[in-house]
Design an enzyme around this catalytic site. Structure first.
Site, PDB file in Angstrom:
ATOM      1  N   GLU A   1     -16.372  -6.377   4.022  1.00 45.03           N
ATOM      2  CA  GLU A   1     -16.969  -7.447   3.219  1.00 45.03           C
ATOM      3  C   GLU A   1     -18.402  -7.723   3.630  1.00 45.03           C
ATOM      4  OE1 GLU A   1     -13.522  -7.608   3.768  1.00 45.03           O
ATOM      5  OE2 GLU A   1     -13.514  -7.196   1.636  1.00 45.03           O
TER       6      GLU A   1
ATOM      7  N   ASN B   1     -11.901  -1.494   1.073  1.00 41.22           N
ATOM      8  CA  ASN B   1     -12.663  -1.544  -0.169  1.00 41.22           C
ATOM      9  C   ASN B   1     -14.076  -1.022   0.017  1.00 41.22           C
ATOM     10  OD1 ASN B   1     -12.803  -4.049   1.552  1.00 41.22           O
ATOM     11  ND2 ASN B   1     -14.607  -4.327   0.255  1.00 41.22           N
TER      12      ASN B   1
ATOM     13  N   ASP C   1     -11.237  -4.973  -4.845  1.00 39.40           N
ATOM     14  CA  ASP C   1     -11.007  -5.133  -3.404  1.00 39.40           C
ATOM     15  C   ASP C   1      -9.563  -4.812  -3.037  1.00 39.40           C
ATOM     16  OD1 ASP C   1     -10.752  -7.794  -1.041  1.00 39.40           O
ATOM     17  OD2 ASP C   1     -11.712  -5.857  -0.742  1.00 39.40           O
TER      18      ASP C   1
END
Lengths: 217, 624
Positions: free
Chosen positions: B216, B300, B342
């Site tokens: 992230e 992701n 994601d």
């Protein structure tokens, strides 16, 4: 003589000297700049006017002797709120603090709990210098007026405390909701840069604009 | 009947419920086991028990290389599980989410708290399991603000007299289990740049394998091998970049054509975006000692705004089979190429041997976040089964020829436009919470989710150390309004055999035992034991906080079987924190046994002497 919580007269003098030095260093000897008149309260002060602001204490480092009671010169300014909101998104603040600023990887910025202080100066310092649990230091990346815009946006979310709260803290437990709305401390005028007037959220001017960086302590 | 009789009858009925050992199931909607007949066929499904640790001990998070989380202990079983009571508890004092399971080696138990990652050794041979030593590694608090999903630790490892685990601030540390002193500490990354480590190290022989978190925050993912004795880094394979960085060489043989080509880890990204690719390795690792292959998945792609990164974005949301000695990739598969939601690929790969289409095959099964359960040939990477196990709207079907899901265009997020009812959400139909396998039933057991999201993307710039994210989401329960479900899954046919709906998320790991039981916990704090064939809840106990950890079981030095699980909500379960009744944080390990008996049972505990007054005369009081 400026009365502060802790400083000796010598320290205050030194702090003022430091302030002047910074002011001179950052914006040159710009004296007598145009002030914002009351009917222009909703526009932002000229870019250079906000350059010379006292640096906050670094996380864990020594205080520079500046009181916490300095007011946000842009408080309540709608343009600043909008600009601050945009910065909040563009500088990835929303990524950690949430798009609604209610927290995530970083703390909630809308509630009354502040790890490092909820006064405008504390929030400014948190953004400027970073904080121990992963808050980056933006002072090198963002000019002071952008940091104040972010502070203004955060203040508009309702969780911050007034610049006068330090006084409340000295007197013991106090219900935050009864703390007065943002009113610059009378001595805080001494710390406003040249040409900038302190204003309330509704634009009412509270003091005459100063013509020099500071009154002497 | 009159009121008092009715009242007594009602009270009797109420009390009768309390003393029957089928206890407090949150819901009665168990899906009946539609057909038990196929279980015979399923019972030919098996798993390797390597490395064959002692049956009463638990040396690695997933119990074994195949990640079965299955114990052969059966002292606690269908006939007596109603007698489970708390034997002892231990609070480690840290309030972040508790995701790991204790390890038991000999008569010692090892646990590591979430940040600040203090390790404790508990002596199971003594009453109350006292602390024998603790080790405080003092990681940097900067890591707290760089961990996307709470300052957690997902597990720890044991090897050759050492407790090995990752610190949140990117160090891997080894501690001498006899003394609690550090043996080595290796820095693996720079936390100021947004990289952290949360995963449980995985040991095979003389090597320990560790990976990063940071998908992230734009951190490129990697898996590294360290020498167990010295901590020296032996190799590191990245999840994007050139074939050299990804360790793709002449031995690499992906099954599908769209995964063949040179430097796909660069060319499937816009210029240079592979450098901030994501593909972090924060989940589970499994190992086949016969094939000598490691299996693990990648997170992701970064940023989480797909329009910024057209292309398949390899090798994010994928999985690799690698040679543990060199790191060389043998095959790879991407679950969700150009992942727009994601969904990641890091969930556990359970290694099973089963019969599909009349042929005996070595497979792995992954419940991916994208709501598909995959049965994949672990020798070649061929997808044999792909079937949804949770409610999903992002795809309209699955094309077996290319082994890709067919994306629904109306569920592709776009900047500044809210896309509604995207199911599953980012945290998936199932997140990292690991499943368990029972060779007695041939079934897999897992806590899964029933959650959807509304998502608005915001274009992102990359600023090192800050999120490279861009997904603004609200999440809500899917059809039926329950957030969680605990299910039994048939990996041969790709179907759910039974399921228990739960109001709150079911984010704990699963434990399966030879006592014909499976154990799981809920985010509102219920820890349950279930009949592994029928899905009937046989025992429940409410714990002090929500449960997001994996349970485990062991045989103590006293010969008794114990079941242990942490109760400390946090991590990804916080997405549901606005639910009424959502619990506060916790830090307590609960250890259960039959009747709550333990090493303390039968021992004389300190008492006051009978007959003595407990206070002196209070001579200051007059007139009394």
């Amino acid at each position: 003589m400026v009365t502060t919580r802790r400083n000796s007269p010598r320290a205050s003098l030194a702090a003022t000297g430091l302030f002047i030095g910074i002011a001179v260093a950052l914006c040159g000897c710009k004296q007598g700049r145009q002030s914002s008149a009351p009917n222009q309260a909703q526009t932002l002060p000229p870019e250079g006017a906000l350059n010379s602001l006292p640096l906050g204490a670094l996380a864990g480092g020594a205080r520079l002797g500046v009181p916490d009671n300095i007011a946000n010169p842009l408080a309540g300014n709608d343009e600043a709120i909008a600009a601050g909101h945009q910065l909040f998104m563009e500088m990835n603040c929303a990524g950690c603090h949430g798009y609604d600023a209610k927290g995530g990887m970083g703390p909630n910025l809308t509630d009354k709990y502040w790890r490092y202080g909820g006064m405008p100066s504390s929030i400014y310092n948190s953004i400027y210098a970073g904080r121990p649990q992963g808050m980056p230091a933006w002072g090198k990346a963002l000019p002071p007026q952008d940091i104040w815009r972010l502070v203004t946006f955060i203040q508009s979310l309702g969780g911050t405390v007034s610049a006068t709260y330090y006084q409340v803290g000295l007197e013991g437990d106090h219900d935050i909701s009864s703390v007065a709305p943002e009113v610059p401390h009378s001595l805080g005028d001494a710390y406003l840069p040249a040409g900038v007037a302190a204003v309330t959220g509704s634009g009412e001017r509270l003091s005459a604009p100063t013509t020099s960086p500071s009154q002497s302590p | 009947m009159n009121c008092s009789v009715a009242a007594r009858l009602a009270m009797a009925l109420f009390l009768s419920q309390l003393y029957v050992p089928q206890a407090f199931a949150a819901s009665d909607s168990t899906v009946p086991a539609a057909s038990l007949a196929p279980l015979t066929a399923l019972q030919s499904t098996s798993a390797s028990t390597a490395p064959n640790d002692p049956a009463g001990e638990w040396h690695m998070q997933a119990h074994d290389y195949a990640n079965t989380r299955y114990s052969t202990l059966d002292q606690i079983n269908l006939s007596n599980v109603g007698r489970l009571r708390v034997a002892w508890t231990f609070s480690d004092g840290a309030m972040y989410g508790h995701e790991g399971a204790p390890l038991v080696v000999g008569s010692m138990m090892y646990v590591v708290a979430p940040f600040p990652d203090v390790a404790y050794a508990l002596d199971l041979s003594k009453p109350g399991s006292p602390i024998k030593w603790s080790f405080a590694p003092d990681p940097s608090p900067i890591a707290i603000g760089k961990a996307c999903c709470d300052a957690v630790i997902r597990g720890w490892a044991y090897a050759k007299g050492k407790l090995i685990y990752n610190l949140l601030d990117d160090h891997t540390v080894a501690v001498d289990v006899k003394t609690g002193k550090q043996i080595w500490r290796t820095k693996m990354g720079n936390v100021e740049n947004g990289e952290t480590m949360t995963m449980a190290p995985f040991v095979v022989g003389d090597k320990v394998f560790v990976g990063n978190s940071g998908g992230e925050l734009g951190k490129i993912g990697w898996l590294a091998a360290l020498d167990v004795d010295t901590g020296k880094e032996l190799w590191r394979a990245y999840s994007a970049g050139s074939d050299q960085l990804v360790k793709i060489g002449p031995d690499f043989k992906p099954y599908y054509d769209w995964l063949k080509g040179k430097d796909l880890g660069i060319s499937t990204w816009p210029a240079d975006m592979w450098r901030t690719a994501g593909g972090a390795v924060w989940g589970w690792i499994s190992y086949d000692p016969d094939l000598n292959l490691l299996y693990y998945g990648t997170s992701n792609p970064s940023p989480r705004v797909p329009v910024q990164r057209p292309g398949l974005n390899l090798w994010s949301s994928s999985m690799f089979a690698r040679d543990p000695d060199t790191g060389a990739a043998k095959w790879a598969y991407s679950f969700t190429p150009h992942d727009q939601w994601d969904y990641d690929g890091v969930n556990e790969n359970v290694l099973l041997d089963l019969t599909i289409g009349g042929r005996r095959r070595k497979v792995l099964v992954q419940f991916n976040r994208n709501a598909y359960a995959y049965t994949i040939d672990r020798e070649t990477g061929e997808v044999l089964v792909a079937a949804p196990f949770a409610y999903q709207t992002w795809s309209s079907g699955f094309d077996m020829k290319s082994a890709t899901a067919i994306v629904r265009p109306d569920k592709e997020p776009k900047p500044n436009i809210k896309t509604t009812d995207v199911c599953p959400p980012d945290i998936g139909g199932k997140d990292w919470q690991p499943s368990a396998f029972s060779p007695k039933t041939g079934l897999l057991y897992a806590g899964i989710f029933n959650i959807c999201m509304d998502v608005t993307d915001h274009r992102q710039s990359y600023i090192s150390g800050t999120p490279y994210d861009g997904m603004e989401m609200t999440r809500q329960a899917g059809p039926g309004k329950h957030w969680g479900e605990f299910m039994a899954w048939d990996p041969v046919n790709g179907r759910k055999v039974w399921a228990i709906e739960e109001t709150f998320m079911t984010m704990s790991g699963a434990l399966a035992t030879a006592g014909d039981l499976v154990f799981y916990g809920t985010v509102d704090g219920w820890f349950r034991a279930v009949n592994d064939r029928t899905g009937k809840v046989l025992w429940s106990q409410k714990l002090g906080s929500g449960i997001i950890a994996a349970p485990m079981t062991y045989q103590g030095p006293d010969g008794r079987q114990y079941v242990a699980v942490y109760a400390g909500v946090g991590g990804g379960a916080m997405v549901s924190k606005a639910m009424p009744g959502f619990p506060p944080r916790g830090s307590t390990l609960y250890v259960f046994s039959l009747d709550g008996d333990s090493v303390s049972t039968g021992l004389e505990m300190p008492t006051t002497e009978g007959g003595s007054t407990s206070t002196q005369n209070d001579n200051s009081q007059t007139g009394r």
